[in-house]
Design an enzyme around this catalytic site. Structure first.
Site, short mmCIF file in Angstrom:
data_model
loop_
_atom_site.label_atom_id
_atom_site.label_comp_id
_atom_site.label_asym_id
_atom_site.label_seq_id
_atom_site.Cartn_x
_atom_site.Cartn_y
_atom_site.Cartn_z
N LYS A 12 0.86 -1.20 0.00
CA LYS A 12 0.00 0.00 0.00
C LYS A 12 0.89 1.23 0.00
O LYS A 12 2.06 1.19 0.40
CB LYS A 12 -0.93 0.02 1.21
CG LYS A 12 -0.26 -0.03 2.60
CD LYS A 12 0.26 1.28 3.12
CE LYS A 12 0.97 1.13 4.46
NZ LYS A 12 1.82 2.28 4.82
N ASP A 137 -1.74 -1.59 10.39
CA ASP A 137 -2.05 -1.57 8.95
C ASP A 137 -2.72 -2.87 8.47
O ASP A 137 -3.21 -2.93 7.34
CB ASP A 137 -0.76 -1.38 8.13
CG ASP A 137 -0.11 -0.03 8.39
OD1 ASP A 137 -0.76 0.85 8.99
OD2 ASP A 137 1.06 0.14 7.99
P1 ATP Z 1 5.88 -0.94 9.64
O1 ATP Z 1 5.23 0.37 9.36
O2 ATP Z 1 4.99 -1.93 10.30
O3 ATP Z 1 7.24 -0.83 10.26
P2 ATP Z 1 6.87 -1.15 6.93
O4 ATP Z 1 5.90 -1.17 5.82
O5 ATP Z 1 7.66 0.09 7.11
O6 ATP Z 1 6.09 -1.57 8.23
P3 ATP Z 1 7.76 -3.87 6.71
O7 ATP Z 1 8.19 -4.28 5.35
O8 ATP Z 1 6.43 -4.34 7.16
O9 ATP Z 1 7.90 -2.29 6.82
O10 ATP Z 1 8.90 -4.32 7.72
C1 ATP Z 1 9.08 -3.79 9.00
C2 ATP Z 1 9.91 -4.79 9.80
O11 ATP Z 1 9.06 -5.86 10.18
C3 ATP Z 1 11.05 -5.44 9.05
O12 ATP Z 1 12.25 -4.75 9.18
C4 ATP Z 1 11.16 -6.82 9.65
O13 ATP Z 1 12.08 -6.83 10.72
C5 ATP Z 1 9.78 -7.08 10.27
N1 ATP Z 1 8.97 -8.13 9.57
C6 ATP Z 1 8.30 -9.12 10.16
N2 ATP Z 1 7.64 -9.86 9.26
C7 ATP Z 1 7.91 -9.35 8.06
C8 ATP Z 1 7.51 -9.69 6.74
N3 ATP Z 1 6.70 -10.74 6.47
N4 ATP Z 1 7.97 -8.93 5.72
C9 ATP Z 1 8.76 -7.86 5.98
N5 ATP Z 1 9.18 -7.50 7.20
C10 ATP Z 1 8.76 -8.24 8.25
#
Ligand code: ATP
Length: 293
Positions: A12, A137
């Protein structure tokens, strides 16, 4: 119980993100338009009669945990628990969404896992509640599309999805959401007092008078993050110079530029240095949800 299913976990972007204040429970109230895009991870789930939850992850540059802390594993374990099931769940993830990019990659993997578990078992032990317990989210990403999202992510007002092209730029830094909110808290000691200022449109106005994008793409995290990360400042400057409509997704670190035509998007993609890992994609009206869901 045996069975397997595969699905897409779409990312998203946030078309504007205002932080309205900090709540008594420590979470922040936000107001943002979330929109699904076609950049997606792929997920395979297999259920078997015995064993626990296991996972393998391909891609992700070493930033994605391949153990029980992965959000997909936590989603599967929560589903099994709530549905009163025992047995094995084997999860395979092919990562394409940059980790820690503000594109909701982990949350979308969790939401997709819940959808696939529901498809395989034919059970719904309260997907929305499970999603809410996994992250702010995840509820939106259960169905995706476009929505005005408020509260800490639980108040979701669907709006008509837009039809536009998206170029994602990744500055290559990892921006922690918790750190970004901590920075915000430091700068706003009166956080429990709500902002009255909020220029994000109501759902009815989001695509008002045929506008292809919402009126404001202002993201309250942007000024803080460009100070902390020079690579994000460089990306923002570059977009400011060569894209007319651009923004920061979530708490970073990925940026997007929006275009009405594929041609405009492709032109910018071709001119951007490869170190920004540019990815072309489109707005979608689902989170990768299959039509039979
Ligand atoms: P958030 O806002 O929740 O931090 P984001 O969109 O910025 O999310 P994500 O790609 O969801 O970033 O990753 C955040 C962190 O979550 C990663 O650095 C990792 O350590 C952890 N994580 C746990 N499960 C997953 C997954 N399936 N894919 C990516 N990261 C994951």
């Amino acid at each position: 119980m045996n069975g397997r299913a595969s699905g897409r976990a779409e990312a998203k972007i946030n078309l504007g993100l205002r932080i309205l204040g900090r709540r008594d429970d420590g979470f922040h109230d936000i107001r943002s338009i979330f929109h699904s895009i076609s950049l997606a991870d792929e997920i395979d789930i297999a259920l078997s009669d015995s064993g626990g939850v296991s996972i393998s992850v391909e891609g992700g540059g070493g930033l994605v945990p391949a153990d029980g802390t992965n959000l997909a594993c936590r989603a599967a374990a929560a589903f099994m628990d709530r549905a009163g099931l025992s047995g094995g769940v084997s999860i395979r993830i092919l990562k394409r969404i940059p980790a820690g990019g503000g594109l909701g990659g982990g949350s979308s993997d969790a939401a997709c896992t819940l959808r696939l578990m529901r498809d395989i078992t034919g059970l719904d032990p309260g997907l929305f509640e499970i999603a809410s317990s996994l992250g702010s989210d995840v509820p939106f990403l259960l169905t995706g599309g476009a929505a005005l999202v408020e509260g800490r992510g639980e108040r979701i007002t669907r709006i008509e999805a837009g039809d536009f092209h998206v170029l994602i730029l990744d500055p290559g830094v990892h921006s922690s959401t918790a750190q970004a909110y901590a920075d915000w808290d430091m700068r706003h000691p009166g956080l429990t007092i709500r902002h009255s200022r909020c220029d994000l449109p109501t759902p009815e106005l989001a695509w008002h008078e045929g506008r292809p994008f919402p009126v404001s793409l202002c993201n309250d995290f942007l000024p803080l993050l460009v100070e902390r990360f020079p690579a994000m400042a460089e990306t923002a400057d570059r977009l400011d110079a060569c894209a007319s409509i651009w923004g920061l997704s979530g708490s970073g670190s990925c940026f997007y530029a929006l275009f009405r035509s594929a041609h405009e998007a492709e032109s910018l993609e071709a001119s951007v240095p490869r170190r920004f890992s540019p990815v072309l994609c489109r707005a979608t009206c689902s989170a990768g949800v299959s039509s039979n869901w």
